[in-house]
Design an enzyme around this catalytic site. Structure first.
Site: not given
Length: 412
Positions: A106, A298
């Site tokens: 990431r 999310d």
């Protein structure tokens, strides 16, 4: 029913409690693995952490962190790694951050720029973890956030709290403001003027007692489940209803959910309430893009997972950030919808999902991503036949009790 504590707030309370003077008592702290990675890192840097029932007590370091003996293990938590980098950037010592396989791919470059501009030295591995932060004296900056990221904003605020002078941050798209509320709760002063956030350096934090509100991102799965069935009735107590997170409630309403706020109060700057959700007559889809996509980042996987059941489908754009989460969430959502027999068109920054589809049970690849595992558990509720989710245990990253709650809520 009350859901486990909000993951985003738990992260911030763990870090600030570990940094403050005195002992904080945190009730309903998140049960997910990620916020406990934050607690573990703070403990490794000198904070004291004890658990008694549902209360976690954190004795802070009074603003002086200890260089850890070994690496700071962030597990699967990008939030831990990015935000703590800002906290340690002003501290003497060398701090090496590591994580699991998912975390090491990431992007971490996004925090390196502003923190190095303030005076920290950060070493990355091809833009990723392992990451080494060499702390020291910092100077405040005026930061123009190039991407919508609450984690980057938080890293800069945590560094600015300890820097010489004042640090200011401007965001093109306003991100969730849990860090601002948490900093104020622990005694820091922040000011927002004409869209720019200001924090003066040299401020000290004091311990608090707090109950962490129920997690809106966890609620998303059950809110979407309630949309799938006309006779649904869902009541959630003590739910975090921060306006920068409660956009989801507006979307659920637009899709056909009937939402009643039964009570609401404010605690440490956060809005907390009890809501009741029923399904209206029609389940409608919608287009999600721009600032709306950023605020729902999310929740997009579970919204996409139920989109085939809507009358008119869903189009998602401006969500490229999903590709650099715990997995490439766009690719996995598309793959798994197709595994259940759905039509879906993949785009670089989103997807088109036609409505009016019937899904069948299939084998789901979670990619060991907690939100994918939980999202397709919801899609499976209305699918024909049995669905197998490979890597369902990934749900424990954010919500270990998820399947217990789902079993309790589902009336067969």
């Amino acid at each position: 029913m009350m859901l486990p504590g909000d993951k985003s707030i738990s992260h911030r309370y763990a870090m600030l409690a570990g940094f403050a003077e005195g002992t904080s008592r945190l009730t309903n702290f998140s049960t997910g693995a990620d916020p406990h990675s934050s607690l573990g890192c703070m403990e490794a840097m000198g904070a004291g952490v004890t658990t008694e029932g549902k209360v976690i007590s954190v004795t802070g370091t009074g603003g002086v962190l200890r260089q850890p003996v070994g690496d700071l293990d962030c597990g699967n938590s990008g939030s831990t790694m990015r935000m703590l980098a800002g906290l340690v950037a002003a501290q003497d010592g060398v701090y090496r951050f590591v994580g699991d396989e998912s975390l090491t791919v990431r992007p971490m470059q996004r925090i390196r720029g502003p923190l190095e501009e303030m005076g920290a030295r950060i070493e990355l591995t091809e833009g990723h973890a392992p990451m080494t932060v060499r702390g020291g004296a910092l100077t405040g900056i005026s930061f123009e956030a190039p991407i919508a990221s609450a984690q980057v904003k938080t890293a800069v605020l945590f560094a600015g709290l300890q820097a010489k002078g004042t640090t200011s941050i401007a965001e093109k798209v306003r991100t969730r403001d849990h860090s601002e509320h948490a900093l104020r709760a622990f005694g820091a002063e922040l000011e927002r003027v004409e869209g720019r956030l200001y924090i003066a350096g040299g401020q000290k934090l004091k311990a608090i007692e707090a109950t962490v509100p129920g997690d809106m991102s966890s609620a998303a799965f059950f809110l979407c489940a309630s949309l799938l069935f006309e006779d649904s009735n869902l009541v959630l107590d003590g739910l975090g209803m921060n306006p920068t997170r409660a956009t989801l409630l507006d979307v659920v309403g637009a899709m056909g959910g009937v939402i009643k706020v039964l009570e609401v109060a404010e605690t440490h700057g956060e809005m907390v309430g009890t809501i009741q959700v029923n399904r209206g007559r029609a389940l409608r889809g919608m287009d999600i893009s721009g600032a709306l996509a950023a605020s729902l980042i999310d929740e997009l996987p579970v919204l996409a997972a139920v989109a085939p059941y809507t009358e008119n489908g869903m189009k998602i754009r401006d969500a490229k950030e999903l590709r650099v989460k715990e997995s490439d969430r766009i690719a996995l959502v598309v793959k798994n919808l197709r595994a259940m027999g759905a039509e879906v068109v993949e785009h670089e920054d989103g997807m088109d999902i036609p409505g009016g589809q019937r899904l069948r049970g299939g084998v789901i690849d979670s990619g060991m991503d907690h939100r994918i595992a939980m999202a397709f558990s919801i899609a499976a509720l209305r699918a024909e036949g049995e669905t197998e989710i490979v890597g369902a245990e990934a749900a424990s990253i954010s919500f270990p009790e998820f399947f217990d709650y789902l079993e309790e809520m589902a009336v067969r």
